[in-house]
Motif scaffolding. Structure first.
Motif, mmCIF file in Angstrom:
data_model
loop_
_atom_site.group_PDB
_atom_site.id
_atom_site.type_symbol
_atom_site.label_atom_id
_atom_site.label_comp_id
_atom_site.label_asym_id
_atom_site.label_seq_id
_atom_site.Cartn_x
_atom_site.Cartn_y
_atom_site.Cartn_z
ATOM 1 N N ALA A 379 -2.053 -6.594 -0.184
ATOM 2 C CA ALA A 379 -1.469 -5.585 0.703
ATOM 3 C C ALA A 379 -0.542 -4.657 -0.061
ATOM 4 N N TRP A 380 0.305 -5.237 -0.911
ATOM 5 C CA TRP A 380 1.264 -4.425 -1.655
ATOM 6 C C TRP A 380 0.544 -3.440 -2.577
ATOM 7 N N ALA A 381 -0.418 -3.940 -3.367
ATOM 8 C CA ALA A 381 -1.147 -3.067 -4.283
ATOM 9 C C ALA A 381 -1.905 -1.981 -3.514
ATOM 10 N N ALA A 382 -2.544 -2.358 -2.404
ATOM 11 C CA ALA A 382 -3.288 -1.375 -1.617
ATOM 12 C C ALA A 382 -2.369 -0.293 -1.073
ATOM 13 N N VAL A 383 -1.216 -0.694 -0.573
ATOM 14 C CA VAL A 383 -0.256 0.266 -0.016
ATOM 15 C C VAL A 383 0.219 1.244 -1.086
ATOM 16 N N GLU A 384 0.561 0.745 -2.262
ATOM 17 C CA GLU A 384 1.068 1.641 -3.302
ATOM 18 C C GLU A 384 -0.028 2.597 -3.767
ATOM 19 N N LEU A 385 -1.254 2.119 -3.879
ATOM 20 C CA LEU A 385 -2.367 3.004 -4.241
ATOM 21 C C LEU A 385 -2.621 4.025 -3.141
ATOM 22 N N TYR A 386 -2.486 3.624 -1.891
ATOM 23 C CA TYR A 386 -2.647 4.547 -0.762
ATOM 24 C C TYR A 386 -1.588 5.645 -0.805
ATOM 25 N N ILE A 387 -0.331 5.276 -0.992
ATOM 26 C CA ILE A 387 0.745 6.263 -1.014
ATOM 27 C C ILE A 387 0.547 7.244 -2.166
ATOM 28 N N THR A 388 0.156 6.745 -3.319
ATOM 29 C CA THR A 388 0.011 7.592 -4.499
ATOM 30 C C THR A 388 -1.206 8.496 -4.417
ATOM 31 N N THR A 389 -2.310 7.983 -3.855
ATOM 32 C CA THR A 389 -3.560 8.759 -3.843
ATOM 33 C C THR A 389 -3.844 9.453 -2.521
ATOM 34 N N GLY A 390 -3.281 8.944 -1.414
ATOM 35 C CA GLY A 390 -3.612 9.472 -0.102
ATOM 36 C C GLY A 390 -4.983 9.045 0.394
ATOM 37 N N ASP A 391 -5.576 8.064 -0.258
ATOM 38 C CA ASP A 391 -6.915 7.584 0.099
ATOM 39 C C ASP A 391 -6.815 6.533 1.199
ATOM 40 N N ASP A 392 -7.360 6.831 2.385
ATOM 41 C CA ASP A 392 -7.272 5.910 3.521
ATOM 42 C C ASP A 392 -8.016 4.603 3.300
ATOM 43 N N ASP A 393 -8.944 4.586 2.352
ATOM 44 C CA ASP A 393 -9.651 3.327 2.083
ATOM 45 C C ASP A 393 -8.660 2.248 1.624
#
Length: 606
Positions: A379-393
């Motif tokens: 969850a943590w890694a996914a959230v940080e990648l989401y915030i940085t990239t804006g990718d909803d996946d």
């Protein structure tokens, strides 16, 4: 409360406020070996002069002091008196008088105490709290920026724990030392071997921070530590832009906190296998070193086993670092893109290897940092990648509805995801559930405030909170409760964070300020190899000792401190051998940096 007017502003005792001024070469409040004893003696003399009867004990409070607008509370041992006075130490005149709260028991310490709330006093000066029948409190200050020096000291502790670098006297003062562990010839352990990098392959992975009192470098622990420093910069950038920590990189346009974090980020990048994206769990010798200086630790070093936890920690931290470093592209050209690519490669490895728990090899005896639950890291890694990239996946992969919020630690990173989502809530995509983010943040914070309000000591700590590294846990609580303040500007959340900082700085039943070099009674014998081996009387300054721990260990603490159900908050021993209570680590220091910087920013009006 009956405030008494002060006719003129009181002169500040700058030596007391600036307990450790890192920018002037690593000095501490105890650079004079007798300073701790002197501080203690002066307070004892003051209390003896105020009462001719036997004291019930010392009045306990934050031994450094308070910002003018901060909540200010002291804890008073059981006496027959019902009132307190705040005494100006220069004039011996009472400047504030008030009524004590009702006496009640704080079960973690098996003590009956009352609180003296002197929040109404905002005039700068140096004071003590006085109650008939009790020993005066230690002197404390009310001043602007009371934690600036402490923040610098806590951040500079990371510099003092740098691997692969000599510490020059210009920056390290009495704690200058030769370089240890160049880590340019590190062997691939059998547990980490692959076709591209068979056992015995030599790789280079220099820099990084020594994890704790030992000389190991561990991804999962340095991951949460580095995140916390980067979060401090993201959340309170103006404060850190104006902070000179007195490290070799000071004096340029890059915040020192980022320069220090880069020392570890560069090492972390070298811990990723470029052939597949997986990340090695740790870099260590096979056994712990003795009480020697870093340069004397010459045993072979190894990278040990790739794992899901290490790889996801890496992915999360690199995603955060990518967006932070992007703000300094002129200095770190292209590095932001490289960090994001490394984070995405690690994410892909973890997707293909979702359940690889670290298993300590038989020939490796250093810290394990083993973990078998990975939902939080995913969850943590996914959230940080989401915030940085804006990718909803990535947001969908985080599965946030099933992720709770809690006080973070190296093995429980759920809370870090919510911290980042809350901070970046204004820039999230429409797919983000804003109501869920706010509820997770506020519900945890409200539970912490409720624990504070029900505590005789006025601190949100209960019997179950006294585990290995309990002081780091207390400050992580403070970090989490401060996130709710961003939503509401309700000072109850700041007051709870203040109370937790007060606890670590002296409002606790051991009477220690748990940070080396700060306060009237700091630890002097931390479990930290350089501090034990360097022949300097004072330990390396700025380190937070682990604190009370009721899990008895096979060290000198188990037989020498009170522990168990009757006095869990006193289960602490200031001795080198008590590693279960008196070790220091980077992941406990990181929230000390965050909380002191946040409070300085809030009180300063950032």
């Amino acid at each position: 409360m009956k405030p008494l007017r002060i006719k003129a502003a009181l002169a500040l005792c700058s030596a007391f406020v600036l307990a450790s001024c890192g920018s002037s070469g690593g000095g501490s409040s105890n650079s004079n070996p007798s300073s701790s004893a002197s501080s203690q003696s002066s307070s004892e003399a003051s209390s003896e002069s105020s009462s001719s009867v036997e004291s019930a004990g010392r009045i306990l409070l934050n031994q450094i002091g308070f910002a003018p607008q901060a909540a200010k509370v002291a804890v008073v041992p059981e006496v027959s008196a019902t009132a307190f006075s705040v005494i100006n130490t220069d004039t011996e005149v009472a400047v504030l008088e008030g009524e004590l709260s009702a006496f009640s028991e704080w079960t973690p310490a098996n003590q009956v105490v009352a609180q003296a709330d002197f929040s109404d006093l905002q005039d700068p000066g140096t004071y003590v709290i006085r109650v008939a029948g009790a020993e005066d409190s230690d002197p404390f200050v009310i001043a602007s920026q009371p934690y600036k020096a402490l923040n610098i000291g806590a951040l500079k502790a990371f510099y003092f724990n740098r691997a692969s670098s000599a510490l020059a006297a210009e920056h390290a003062g009495d704690w200058a030392r030769a370089a240890g562990h160049p880590d340019t010839d590190v062997l691939v352990h059998a547990s980490a071997a692959s076709a591209e990098r068979p056992e015995g392959t030599s790789i280079s992975a220099p820099k990084g921070w020594y994890d704790a009192g030992d000389f190991g470098k561990y991804i999962v622990n340095s991951g949460i530590s580095t995140y916390t420093l980067l979060a401090a910069l993201e959340h309170h950038g103006a404060f850190y832009a104006a902070t000179d920590a007195g490290i070799p990189e000071s004096g340029n346009d890059t915040p020192d906190i980022l320069e220090e974090a880069m020392w570890n980020l560069e090492w972390m990048l070298d811990m990723q296998d470029p052939n597949d994206g997986g990340v090695y769990h740790k870099l260590t010798t096979k056994n712990f070193a003795g009480a020697v200086m870093p340069a004397e630790g010459t045993e072979p070093r190894y990278v040990v086993q790739k794992g899901t936890s290490a790889t996801l920690n890496f992915a999360a931290v690199m995603a955060v670092a990518s967006r932070v470093v992007a703000e300094h592209e002129a200095v770190y050209s292209g590095l932001s893109d490289d960090m994001l690519a490394a984070a995405q490669s690690a994410w892909q490895w973890a997707q293909a290897n979702p359940n690889v728990a670290y298993q300590q090899p038989e020939d490796i005896q250093t810290g394990g940092y083993g973990d078998s639950r990975f939902e939080d890291e995913f969850a943590w890694a996914a959230v940080e990648l989401y915030i940085t990239t804006g990718d909803d996946d990535y947001l969908q992969a985080a599965n946030l509805e099933s992720i709770s919020n809690g006080v973070p630690g190296w093995a429980n990173t759920d809370g870090l995801a919510w911290v980042s989502l809350a901070k970046h809530r204004a820039n999230l995509t429409a797919a983000a559930d804003q109501a869920l983010i706010e509820s997770r943040i506020v519900e945890l914070a409200d539970s912490i405030v409720a624990d504070m309000n029900s505590s005789a000591y006025g601190v949100p700590l209960v019997a179950g909170n006294f585990y290995w590294g309990s002081n780091g846990g207390a400050l992580n609580k403070a970090m989490m409760v401060l996130q709710a303040y961003d939503y509401s500007a309700d000072m109850k959340y700041v007051n709870a964070a203040q109370a937790l900082l007060d606890y670590t700085l002296g409002r606790n039943p051991t009477e220690y300020s748990y940070v080396t070099g700060f306060g009237a009674r700091p630890p002097m014998h931390i479990h930290h190899r350089q501090s034990e081996a360097d022949n300097v009387v004072d330990p390396v300054p700025g380190f937070l000792a682990g604190g009370p721990n009721t899990n008895a260990q096979n060290d000198c603490g188990a037989d020498n401190y009170p522990y168990g159900d009757e006095a869990v908050a006193r289960a602490y021993l200031d001795h080198w051998c008590s590693y279960s209570t008196n070790e220091v680590t980077i992941n406990w220091n990181a929230p000390l940096v965050y909380v002191t910087g946040a409070l300085e920013s809030i009180y300063g009006g950032e």
